[in-house]
Design an enzyme around this catalytic site. Structure first.
Site, short mmCIF file in Angstrom:
data_model
loop_
_atom_site.label_atom_id
_atom_site.label_comp_id
_atom_site.label_asym_id
_atom_site.label_seq_id
_atom_site.Cartn_x
_atom_site.Cartn_y
_atom_site.Cartn_z
N SER A 1 0.83 -1.20 0.00
CA SER A 1 0.00 0.00 0.00
C SER A 1 0.86 1.25 0.00
O SER A 1 1.67 1.46 0.91
CB SER A 1 -0.91 0.01 1.23
N ASP B 1 -4.95 3.20 -1.41
CA ASP B 1 -6.01 3.42 -0.43
C ASP B 1 -6.58 4.82 -0.58
O ASP B 1 -5.89 5.81 -0.30
CB ASP B 1 -5.45 3.24 0.99
N MET C 1 -9.24 7.52 0.66
CA MET C 1 -10.09 7.84 1.82
C MET C 1 -10.57 9.28 1.71
O MET C 1 -9.84 10.16 1.26
CB MET C 1 -9.29 7.66 3.11
N MET D 1 -10.98 -6.15 5.42
CA MET D 1 -10.17 -5.28 6.26
C MET D 1 -9.90 -6.00 7.58
O MET D 1 -10.83 -6.49 8.24
CB MET D 1 -10.90 -3.96 6.54
N MET E 1 -12.50 3.89 -0.17
CA MET E 1 -13.15 4.10 1.12
C MET E 1 -13.78 5.48 1.11
O MET E 1 -13.36 6.40 1.82
CB MET E 1 -12.13 3.93 2.26
N HIS F 1 -8.58 0.67 -3.57
CA HIS F 1 -9.56 0.43 -2.50
C HIS F 1 -10.25 1.76 -2.20
O HIS F 1 -9.65 2.67 -1.61
CB HIS F 1 -8.85 -0.11 -1.26
N HIS G 1 -1.10 -1.21 -4.18
CA HIS G 1 -2.40 -0.97 -3.56
C HIS G 1 -2.55 0.52 -3.30
O HIS G 1 -1.65 1.17 -2.75
CB HIS G 1 -2.48 -1.75 -2.24
N ASP H 1 -6.33 -6.78 4.11
CA ASP H 1 -5.69 -5.48 4.22
C ASP H 1 -5.72 -5.02 5.67
O ASP H 1 -6.80 -4.80 6.23
CB ASP H 1 -6.43 -4.48 3.33
#
Length: 220
Positions: free
Chosen positions: A9, A36, A38, A139, A70, A68, A34, A177
């Site tokens: 990540s 992430d 957010m 998660m 979120m 991913h 990866h 993850d």
């Protein structure tokens, strides 16, 4: 399908050297990157948008980009990551009103569709859309920040997800993850995972190659 994939990540990387960090970790033996995403709404942190994805592509990163999301609502932003060069787009079922439609949108592109679940979230939604899912992401920490401790109860959910995949007869990857380290990766694999996201465990280590090799030794 490859047996095990390691997906570092970039949340744990040096953002001033993001392209080089991604290249270095891939050269050290990682399988994909990866990302992430957010929004400081669905989760209590604000990270990056589609520009990070497109920037890595412009830098020359050709490996799969494992995104991913979120964010909530998630639907509008899905197209941005398709256009930015994502390979896999993972969404949370509670981040959209019409999950089936969201997964269809991803599948209509060249991206693989993933369904992500927080530690305390039920897998019930998966049962109704598993025909559209290429990746399941569990998660194993509460989403929002790097460096958290692995939540052991997720091992039970891993076994449940693995059984659902088996029953479906489909070729679906099972990704974990959060809190993945040299010390935890084996128990996660034993519970059924085949794809492992690690942020600080790799990017904060002195030698990326040595850390990834030690993880793979645990997976043998």
């Amino acid at each position: 399908m490859n047996n095990y994939l390691i997906s570092p990540s970039i949340l744990g990387a040096d953002f001033a050297r993001l392209g080089q960090e991604a290249q270095d970790v891939l050269e050290a033996g990682a399988d994909m990157i990866h990302i992430d995403v957010m929004d400081n709404h669905y989760v209590p942190n604000l990270t990056m948008g589609a520009m990070a994805c497109s920037s890595l592509r412009r830098f020359g990163i050709n490996a799969p980009l494992d995104v991913h999301l979120m964010v909530k609502p998630v639907d509008r932003i899905v197209g941005d990551f398709i256009d930015a060069g994502a390979s896999i787009i993972n969404v949370h079922p509670d981040a959209t009103t019409h999950l089936d439609r969201t997964l269809q949108r991803i599948k209509e592109s060249d991206c693989k569709a993933g369904l992500a679940f927080n530690p305390a979230s039920s897998l019930d939604a998966l049962k109704y859309v598993i025909d559209k899912v290429d990746n399941i992401l569990l998660m194993s920490v509460n989403p929002g920040f790097c460096g958290q401790t692995f939540i052991p109860n997720v091992l039970h959910k891993l076994r449940e997800a693995k059984e659902l995949i088996k029953q479906s007869g489909r070729n679906i990857r099972l990704e974990v993850d959060g809190g993945i380290t040299i010390d935890t990766i084996k128990s996660v694999a034993d519970a059924g995972a085949d794809t492992f996201v690690a942020g600080n465990a790799i990017f904060k280590s002195a030698d990326y190659r040595e850390t990834i090799n030690k993880m793979r030794e645990q997976l043998k």
